[in-house]
Design an enzyme around this catalytic site. Sequence first.
Site, PDB file in Angstrom:
ATOM      1  N   GLY A 169       0.980  -0.852   0.063  1.00  0.00           N
ATOM      2  CA  GLY A 169       0.473  -0.162   0.371  1.00  0.00           C
ATOM      3  C   GLY A 169       0.818   1.067  -0.212  1.00  0.00           C
ATOM      4  O   GLY A 169       1.922   0.981   0.306  1.00  0.00           O
ATOM      5  N   LYS A 170       0.057   2.270   0.164  1.00  0.00           N
ATOM      6  CA  LYS A 170       1.319   3.976   0.307  1.00  0.00           C
ATOM      7  C   LYS A 170       2.270   3.373   1.421  1.00  0.00           C
ATOM      8  O   LYS A 170       3.205   4.137   1.104  1.00  0.00           O
ATOM      9  CB  LYS A 170       0.248   4.859   0.510  1.00  0.00           C
ATOM     10  CG  LYS A 170       0.277   5.754   0.171  1.00  0.00           C
ATOM     11  CD  LYS A 170      -0.440   7.244  -0.454  1.00  0.00           C
ATOM     12  CE  LYS A 170      -0.208   8.045  -0.767  1.00  0.00           C
ATOM     13  NZ  LYS A 170      -0.631   9.303  -0.296  1.00  0.00           N
ATOM     14  N   ASP A 205     -14.334   7.330   2.642  1.00  0.00           N
ATOM     15  CA  ASP A 205     -13.364   6.914   0.856  1.00  0.00           C
ATOM     16  C   ASP A 205     -13.585   5.527   0.432  1.00  0.00           C
ATOM     17  O   ASP A 205     -12.779   4.812   0.489  1.00  0.00           O
ATOM     18  CB  ASP A 205     -11.847   6.876   1.748  1.00  0.00           C
ATOM     19  CG  ASP A 205     -11.242   7.070   0.737  1.00  0.00           C
ATOM     20  OD1 ASP A 205     -10.997   7.151  -0.779  1.00  0.00           O
ATOM     21  OD2 ASP A 205      -9.654   6.350   1.115  1.00  0.00           O
ATOM     22  N   GLU A 248      -8.207  -9.640  10.031  1.00  0.00           N
ATOM     23  CA  GLU A 248      -8.438 -11.453   9.048  1.00  0.00           C
ATOM     24  C   GLU A 248      -7.927 -10.772   7.678  1.00  0.00           C
ATOM     25  O   GLU A 248      -8.067 -10.039   6.964  1.00  0.00           O
ATOM     26  CB  GLU A 248     -10.214 -10.589   8.673  1.00  0.00           C
ATOM     27  CG  GLU A 248     -10.692 -11.262   7.959  1.00  0.00           C
ATOM     28  CD  GLU A 248     -12.344 -10.540   7.903  1.00  0.00           C
ATOM     29  OE1 GLU A 248     -12.785 -11.764   7.540  1.00  0.00           O
ATOM     30  OE2 GLU A 248     -13.127 -10.215   8.910  1.00  0.00           O
ATOM     31  N   LYS A 257       0.196  -5.809   8.464  1.00  0.00           N
ATOM     32  CA  LYS A 257       0.384  -5.369   7.331  1.00  0.00           C
ATOM     33  C   LYS A 257       1.320  -4.809   8.584  1.00  0.00           C
ATOM     34  O   LYS A 257       1.364  -4.058   9.815  1.00  0.00           O
ATOM     35  CB  LYS A 257      -0.937  -4.122   7.343  1.00  0.00           C
ATOM     36  CG  LYS A 257      -0.814  -2.912   6.304  1.00  0.00           C
ATOM     37  CD  LYS A 257      -2.253  -2.370   5.982  1.00  0.00           C
ATOM     38  CE  LYS A 257      -2.102  -0.699   5.922  1.00  0.00           C
ATOM     39  NZ  LYS A 257      -3.891  -0.687   5.896  1.00  0.00           N
ATOM     40  N   ARG A 294       3.270  -2.681   3.674  1.00  0.00           N
ATOM     41  CA  ARG A 294       2.852  -4.086   3.217  1.00  0.00           C
ATOM     42  C   ARG A 294       2.409  -4.940   4.269  1.00  0.00           C
ATOM     43  O   ARG A 294       2.382  -4.908   5.268  1.00  0.00           O
ATOM     44  CB  ARG A 294       4.572  -4.641   2.885  1.00  0.00           C
ATOM     45  CG  ARG A 294       5.287  -3.818   1.617  1.00  0.00           C
ATOM     46  CD  ARG A 294       7.093  -4.769   1.611  1.00  0.00           C
ATOM     47  NE  ARG A 294       7.119  -3.467   0.731  1.00  0.00           N
ATOM     48  CZ  ARG A 294       7.794  -3.101  -0.872  1.00  0.00           C
ATOM     49  NH1 ARG A 294       7.521  -5.192  -1.395  1.00  0.00           N
ATOM     50  NH2 ARG A 294       8.522  -2.920  -1.365  1.00  0.00           N
ATOM     51  N   ALA A 322      -7.819 -11.635   3.787  1.00  0.00           N
ATOM     52  CA  ALA A 322      -9.463 -11.671   2.476  1.00  0.00           C
ATOM     53  C   ALA A 322      -8.595 -12.018   1.626  1.00  0.00           C
ATOM     54  O   ALA A 322      -7.886 -11.626   1.421  1.00  0.00           O
ATOM     55  CB  ALA A 322      -9.966 -10.084   2.113  1.00  0.00           C
ATOM     56  N   ASP A 380     -10.095  -0.174   4.827  1.00  0.00           N
ATOM     57  CA  ASP A 380     -10.208   0.878   4.787  1.00  0.00           C
ATOM     58  C   ASP A 380     -10.370   1.538   5.708  1.00  0.00           C
ATOM     59  O   ASP A 380     -10.984   2.462   4.755  1.00  0.00           O
ATOM     60  CB  ASP A 380      -8.974   1.263   3.410  1.00  0.00           C
ATOM     61  CG  ASP A 380      -7.616   2.035   3.654  1.00  0.00           C
ATOM     62  OD1 ASP A 380      -7.791   3.234   4.790  1.00  0.00           O
ATOM     63  OD2 ASP A 380      -6.556   2.155   3.532  1.00  0.00           O
TER      64      ASP A 380
END
Length: 345
Positions: A93-94, A207, A162, A113, A97, A164, A225
């Site tokens: 992601g921004k 968002d 979780e 994450k 990881r 996905a 998010d």
Amino acid sequence: MPVRLPDVSVVVNQLKSLNIEKNSTTTSSSNKPTAAIQPKITKKQSNKNIKATKNPEPAIAKTSTASNQTNSGEATVNWKLSDFDLGKPLGKGKFGRAYLAREKKSSFVCAIKVMYKDELKENKIEKQLRREVEIQTHLRHPNIVRLYGYFHDEKRVYLILEYAAQGEMYKILQSKGQFTEPEAANYIAQMTNALAYLHKKHVIHRDIKPENLLLSADGKLKIADFGWSVHAPTSRRKTLCGTLDYLPPEMVEGKDHNNAVDLWSLGVLCFEFLVGSPPFEDLSGSAATYRRIAKVDLQIPETISKEAADLITKLLQYNPLERLSLDLVLEHPWIRKHVPDPYKA
Ligand code: AMP
């Protein structure tokens, strides 16, 4: 575009233990990062046979914070990296990881994450992360990615999430081009249920877009998010956040906004699911997109059914008060036609 988040009345003290400071003193030798967490994960390391088949509600779920005591006095676990086997990278992601992971004692499969404190500080998003963690930790809904807990070491913050298994909705939509009407109606019903739950808890997501949605192994939509979410009401003006394509007129115009922003984004999402691109996208740039949003310059292709077009039009109303409510979305003829039990989509 510079973005600023409004202050919100969330209880963040508990999260101060995240301590995203350069000279954090919280690292213990036992939670030093292992080689497996390094961004370059080797094939051997990434293939630890982590399978997500059996995943009962785990002990991990009962211990949702990294601090020693919750407000209610419950004992919680101080998670550390060595409690987990790390598997393949799931994506970047921004600000970090995500890796497939398995908690060693329970064999519970999850995603971890990893974010670097330096990067969070440089980009001034420590507060945003605290808010995200605070909000997501308290959410329990089948269409919302569960945040089981977090921990940190000298350099990094780790979120235990979780898993996905089917990954990003955005990629699936891209590979298919668009969804069929029954598929889209099912996803919109799931999204509507998740938003109804959030709004009941006074959380506005702000968002909603395919990039922020994941799919589980059994194809359930999961909101992933909460980086821009806030506790309602938010009266701060000029708060611009998220991708312009999904922003409602009141936000691009810098006006006050409330949970009706998510109704607008639901309409944009429905359009994008059926067409493959968002309705106000303008390739000549964001100023043109802004103008199209403010004018509600909506052109629905003929290929879309009348019922779907009706739902999209009723959500994409300039006046937030005139947008179809979430209850009425679930009762809408297009949803009713394709989803046998929209409340359990
Ligand atoms: P993020 O930094 O949250 O954008 O995550 C980067 C990427 O990692 C996402 O785009 C997903 O592909 C993947 N990812 C993040 N969280 C999860 C999760 N809970 N389960 C599966 N994949 C995930």
